[in-house]
Design an enzyme around this catalytic site. Structure first.
Site, PDB file in Angstrom:
ATOM      1  N   GLU A   1     -35.301 -52.160  79.200  1.00 30.31           N
ATOM      2  CA  GLU A   1     -35.228 -53.580  78.835  1.00 30.31           C
ATOM      3  C   GLU A   1     -36.031 -54.407  79.825  1.00 30.31           C
ATOM      4  OE1 GLU A   1     -31.100 -54.641  78.549  1.00 30.31           O
ATOM      5  OE2 GLU A   1     -30.732 -53.292  76.871  1.00 30.31           O
TER       6      GLU A   1
ATOM      7  N   ARG B   1     -24.634 -49.807  76.383  1.00 32.24           N
ATOM      8  CA  ARG B   1     -25.805 -49.530  77.208  1.00 32.24           C
ATOM      9  C   ARG B   1     -26.744 -48.599  76.461  1.00 32.24           C
ATOM     10  NH1 ARG B   1     -24.469 -53.421  79.317  1.00 32.24           N
ATOM     11  NH2 ARG B   1     -24.151 -53.887  81.541  1.00 32.24           N
TER      12      ARG B   1
ATOM     13  N   HIS C   1     -30.101 -57.653  73.650  1.00 29.95           N
ATOM     14  CA  HIS C   1     -28.976 -57.543  74.587  1.00 29.95           C
ATOM     15  C   HIS C   1     -28.295 -58.903  74.784  1.00 29.95           C
ATOM     16  CE1 HIS C   1     -27.389 -54.729  77.954  1.00 29.95           C
ATOM     17  NE2 HIS C   1     -26.430 -55.485  77.452  1.00 29.95           N
TER      18      HIS C   1
END
Length: 313
Positions: free
Chosen positions: A263, A234, A282
């Site tokens: 994000e 994260r 990601h």
């Protein structure tokens, strides 16, 4: 007499693996679209009153829960539940479940790819070659054999990364206060030893209020000069401004990042201008196999909760 309508199940994305959808025939599956906002989720909850939500994208907070009185379970399509307000869910008797470990191979492989790309200057050398350069006489890569790999988090993903690091001849140290029965090749250490002893640090832990910003100016200063930083967990675990400064100063040799504080990453983010910070959107857990595995696990987890916890009338 009209047939009883199927209860709704909301997916915060535009799709779900067919293998997962096959498990959900008893539900009206509602898709939120490719990039749903929190307001979109609230509106869909108000419209369909789902009994379950499978979370892929966006956040699910108290407003969405309050908009769906029938909601009994929020199931994460993956392992990280930081985008779900777990305190609000608990207060409302809504269970939060996650597909722990099903994407472990995919994420660990991404972490290894980022580590190797940083150590071997893969992206930089590729660009130089395309520009007509031949840097054989001047370039030296980093050899990982004999170096120390420090892992923060020793769950399913961290354990796979440890095995791969060990197979490269690296010394593997790890910090995880909850890990038990570790293999002999992982040396458990205190967190400060991770910063002090590692030539490469890789993050594989959930984001909590206690560990937010754990890699910051102070802990970076304690790191081995020339350390490589890898984060497929994260983004909030890292103070991005501090990392950027450490890369620019040369204290950090390079960073391979698959997750970020915000994000999607906004255009003009300073990381985009730094050649020694390698970026991926990601997607560590996004492989064909993991997509199926996460979808099936998320569906099964939701069904298991609903089977033992009947929906409200």
């Amino acid at each position: 007499m009209n047939a009883v309508a199927k209860p709704a199940l909301l997916v915060t994305a535009a799709d779900l693996a067919p293998e997962a959808l096959a498990l959900l025939d008893d539900f009206q599956v509602v898709f939120a679209g490719k990039t749903p906002s929190e307001d979109d989720i609230v509106a869909l909850c108000r419209q369909h009153n789902p009994v379950a939500i499978i979370v892929r994208y966006s956040k699910v907070g108290a407003p969405a829960m309050d908009a769906a009185p029938a909601l009994r379970v929020i199931s994460k399509h993956g392992s990280g539940t930081d985008t779900i307000d777990k305190v609000a869910a608990k207060a409302r008797g809504i269970e939060v479940v996650a597909a722990i470990g099903v994407n472990a191979a995919a994420v660990a492989e991404q972490a290894l790819a980022l580590l190797m790309a940083c150590a071997k200057s893969v992206v930089t050398l590729d660009a130089r070659m395309r520009g007509g350069h031949w840097d054989k006489a001047t370039h030296k890569s980093i050899e990982l054999d004999g170096k120390t790999l420090g892992l923060v988090g020793l769950g399913a993903i961290g354990m796979r990364m440890a095995a791969m690091g060990q197979s490269l001849g690296m010394r593997v140290i790890g910090y995880d206060p909850y890990a038990k029965n570790l293999p002999a090749y992982i040396e458990p250490v205190a967190l400060d030893a991770i910063w002090r002893e590692s030539h490469a640090v890789s993050f594989h832990c959930p984001l909590t209020d206690d560990n937010r910003g754990m890699l910051n100016a102070a802990t970076l200063a304690a790191c081995h000069p020339g350390v490589i930083v890898v984060n497929t967990a994260r983004g909030g675990l890292i103070d991005e401004d501090a990392l950027l400064a450490a890369v620019r100063s040369g204290h950090v040799h390079g960073a391979g990042l698959d997750s970020f504080a915000t994000e999607p990453m906004a255009a003009g983010h300073p990381f985009q201008q730094e050649a020694r910070i390698l970026l991926s959107p990601h997607i560590g857990g996004v492989t064909s196999a993991a997509y199926v595995n996460m979808g099936v696990a998320a569906a099964r987890n939701a069904l298991e909760v609903l089977a033992r916890q009947p929906t409200h009338a």
